[in-house]
Design a protein around this motif. Structure first.
Motif, PDB file in Angstrom:
ATOM      1  N   VAL A 243       4.874 -38.905 -33.215  1.00  0.00           N
ATOM      2  CA  VAL A 243       4.644 -37.396 -33.582  1.00  0.00           C
ATOM      3  C   VAL A 243       3.906 -37.324 -34.989  1.00  0.00           C
ATOM      4  O   VAL A 243       2.897 -36.772 -35.043  1.00  0.00           O
ATOM      5  CB  VAL A 243       5.656 -36.503 -33.563  1.00  0.00           C
ATOM      6  N   CYS A 244       4.377 -38.285 -35.741  1.00  0.00           N
ATOM      7  CA  CYS A 244       3.686 -38.461 -37.012  1.00  0.00           C
ATOM      8  C   CYS A 244       2.235 -38.748 -36.921  1.00  0.00           C
ATOM      9  O   CYS A 244       1.471 -38.640 -37.568  1.00  0.00           O
ATOM     10  CB  CYS A 244       4.471 -39.083 -37.964  1.00  0.00           C
ATOM     11  N   ASN A 245       2.052 -39.744 -36.032  1.00  0.00           N
ATOM     12  CA  ASN A 245       0.727 -40.598 -35.783  1.00  0.00           C
ATOM     13  C   ASN A 245      -0.119 -39.942 -34.797  1.00  0.00           C
ATOM     14  O   ASN A 245      -1.170 -40.487 -34.506  1.00  0.00           O
ATOM     15  CB  ASN A 245       1.166 -41.891 -35.641  1.00  0.00           C
ATOM     16  N   GLY A 246       0.293 -38.600 -34.291  1.00  0.00           N
ATOM     17  CA  GLY A 246      -0.313 -37.974 -33.527  1.00  0.00           C
ATOM     18  C   GLY A 246      -0.546 -38.463 -32.083  1.00  0.00           C
ATOM     19  O   GLY A 246      -1.680 -38.220 -31.254  1.00  0.00           O
ATOM     20  N   LEU A 247       0.247 -39.503 -31.768  1.00  0.00           N
ATOM     21  CA  LEU A 247       0.024 -40.049 -30.366  1.00  0.00           C
ATOM     22  C   LEU A 247       0.870 -39.339 -29.321  1.00  0.00           C
ATOM     23  O   LEU A 247       0.754 -39.466 -28.160  1.00  0.00           O
ATOM     24  CB  LEU A 247       0.881 -41.461 -30.376  1.00  0.00           C
ATOM     25  N   LYS A 248       1.715 -38.339 -29.691  1.00  0.00           N
ATOM     26  CA  LYS A 248       2.398 -37.640 -28.720  1.00  0.00           C
ATOM     27  C   LYS A 248       3.049 -36.485 -29.349  1.00  0.00           C
ATOM     28  O   LYS A 248       3.102 -36.290 -30.320  1.00  0.00           O
ATOM     29  CB  LYS A 248       3.859 -38.702 -28.410  1.00  0.00           C
ATOM     30  N   LYS A 249       3.236 -35.309 -28.483  1.00  0.00           N
ATOM     31  CA  LYS A 249       3.354 -33.935 -28.925  1.00  0.00           C
ATOM     32  C   LYS A 249       4.787 -33.754 -28.250  1.00  0.00           C
ATOM     33  O   LYS A 249       5.043 -34.156 -26.978  1.00  0.00           O
ATOM     34  CB  LYS A 249       2.550 -32.860 -28.375  1.00  0.00           C
ATOM     35  N   VAL A 250       5.890 -33.250 -28.993  1.00  0.00           N
ATOM     36  CA  VAL A 250       7.159 -32.971 -28.513  1.00  0.00           C
ATOM     37  C   VAL A 250       7.434 -31.557 -28.189  1.00  0.00           C
ATOM     38  O   VAL A 250       7.341 -30.871 -29.345  1.00  0.00           O
ATOM     39  CB  VAL A 250       8.323 -33.944 -29.130  1.00  0.00           C
TER      40      VAL A 250
ATOM     41  N   ASP B 176      15.629 -22.937 -37.518  1.00  0.00           N
ATOM     42  CA  ASP B 176      15.110 -24.318 -37.756  1.00  0.00           C
ATOM     43  C   ASP B 176      16.083 -25.116 -37.160  1.00  0.00           C
ATOM     44  O   ASP B 176      17.329 -25.196 -37.105  1.00  0.00           O
ATOM     45  CB  ASP B 176      15.344 -24.419 -39.424  1.00  0.00           C
ATOM     46  N   SER B 177      15.617 -26.254 -36.622  1.00  0.00           N
ATOM     47  CA  SER B 177      16.137 -27.217 -35.902  1.00  0.00           C
ATOM     48  C   SER B 177      15.442 -28.729 -36.377  1.00  0.00           C
ATOM     49  O   SER B 177      14.394 -28.808 -36.703  1.00  0.00           O
ATOM     50  CB  SER B 177      16.085 -27.420 -34.551  1.00  0.00           C
ATOM     51  N   VAL B 178      16.339 -29.674 -36.573  1.00  0.00           N
ATOM     52  CA  VAL B 178      16.088 -31.131 -36.937  1.00  0.00           C
ATOM     53  C   VAL B 178      16.235 -31.907 -35.629  1.00  0.00           C
ATOM     54  O   VAL B 178      17.181 -31.996 -35.034  1.00  0.00           O
ATOM     55  CB  VAL B 178      16.804 -31.696 -37.877  1.00  0.00           C
ATOM     56  N   ILE B 179      14.753 -32.424 -35.110  1.00  0.00           N
ATOM     57  CA  ILE B 179      14.805 -33.054 -33.939  1.00  0.00           C
ATOM     58  C   ILE B 179      14.661 -34.630 -34.347  1.00  0.00           C
ATOM     59  O   ILE B 179      13.649 -34.895 -35.070  1.00  0.00           O
ATOM     60  CB  ILE B 179      13.738 -32.732 -33.031  1.00  0.00           C
ATOM     61  N   LEU B 180      15.330 -35.620 -33.644  1.00  0.00           N
ATOM     62  CA  LEU B 180      15.325 -36.986 -34.003  1.00  0.00           C
ATOM     63  C   LEU B 180      14.325 -37.625 -32.910  1.00  0.00           C
ATOM     64  O   LEU B 180      14.515 -37.520 -31.808  1.00  0.00           O
ATOM     65  CB  LEU B 180      16.349 -37.791 -33.989  1.00  0.00           C
ATOM     66  N   ILE B 181      13.148 -37.917 -33.213  1.00  0.00           N
ATOM     67  CA  ILE B 181      12.204 -38.789 -32.539  1.00  0.00           C
ATOM     68  C   ILE B 181      12.183 -40.309 -32.665  1.00  0.00           C
ATOM     69  O   ILE B 181      11.958 -40.859 -33.760  1.00  0.00           O
ATOM     70  CB  ILE B 181      10.717 -38.195 -33.264  1.00  0.00           C
ATOM     71  N   GLY B 182      12.191 -40.845 -31.401  1.00  0.00           N
ATOM     72  CA  GLY B 182      12.431 -42.338 -31.423  1.00  0.00           C
ATOM     73  C   GLY B 182      11.118 -42.922 -31.726  1.00  0.00           C
ATOM     74  O   GLY B 182       9.739 -42.214 -31.592  1.00  0.00           O
ATOM     75  N   GLU B 183      11.195 -44.112 -32.613  1.00  0.00           N
ATOM     76  CA  GLU B 183       9.981 -44.870 -33.035  1.00  0.00           C
ATOM     77  C   GLU B 183       9.556 -45.802 -32.181  1.00  0.00           C
ATOM     78  O   GLU B 183      10.485 -46.458 -31.478  1.00  0.00           O
ATOM     79  CB  GLU B 183      10.291 -45.317 -34.540  1.00  0.00           C
TER      80      GLU B 183
END
Length: 80
Positions: free
Chosen positions: A6-13, A73-80
């Motif tokens: 998500v940080c690197n723009g490779l995927k949208k969640v 607001d929600s904090v979502i954990l994105i797998g690296e």
């Protein structure tokens, strides 16, 4: 070191709001909101201080999502 898609723009969640079921907006890394210098700190160091258990160990990147309809607001954990 992992790479957050998500940080690197490779995927949208897409995340739906738990409160009203509308689509939430991704607002960036959760720890970037801690203080003025947080976005400039090393990511792994911030993971050790963000209060989320095991995000560093499990190679997860916490992202803040906000509902434009109800403001939840929600904090979502994105797998690296």
């Amino acid at each position: 070191m992992g790479v957050c898609p998500v940080c690197n723009g490779l995927k949208k969640v897409d995340v739906n709001c738990e409160n009203c079921t509308n689509l939430m907006e991704e607002k960036g890394r959760y720890m970037d909101y801690f203080d003025d210098y947080s976005p400039y700190m090393p990511i792994d160091q911030m993971k050790l201080e963000d209060g989320i258990p095991d995000d560093y160990k499990n190679r997860q990147c916490p992202h803040l999502y906000r509902c434009p309809a109800c403001g939840t607001d929600s904090v979502i954990l994105i797998g690296e």
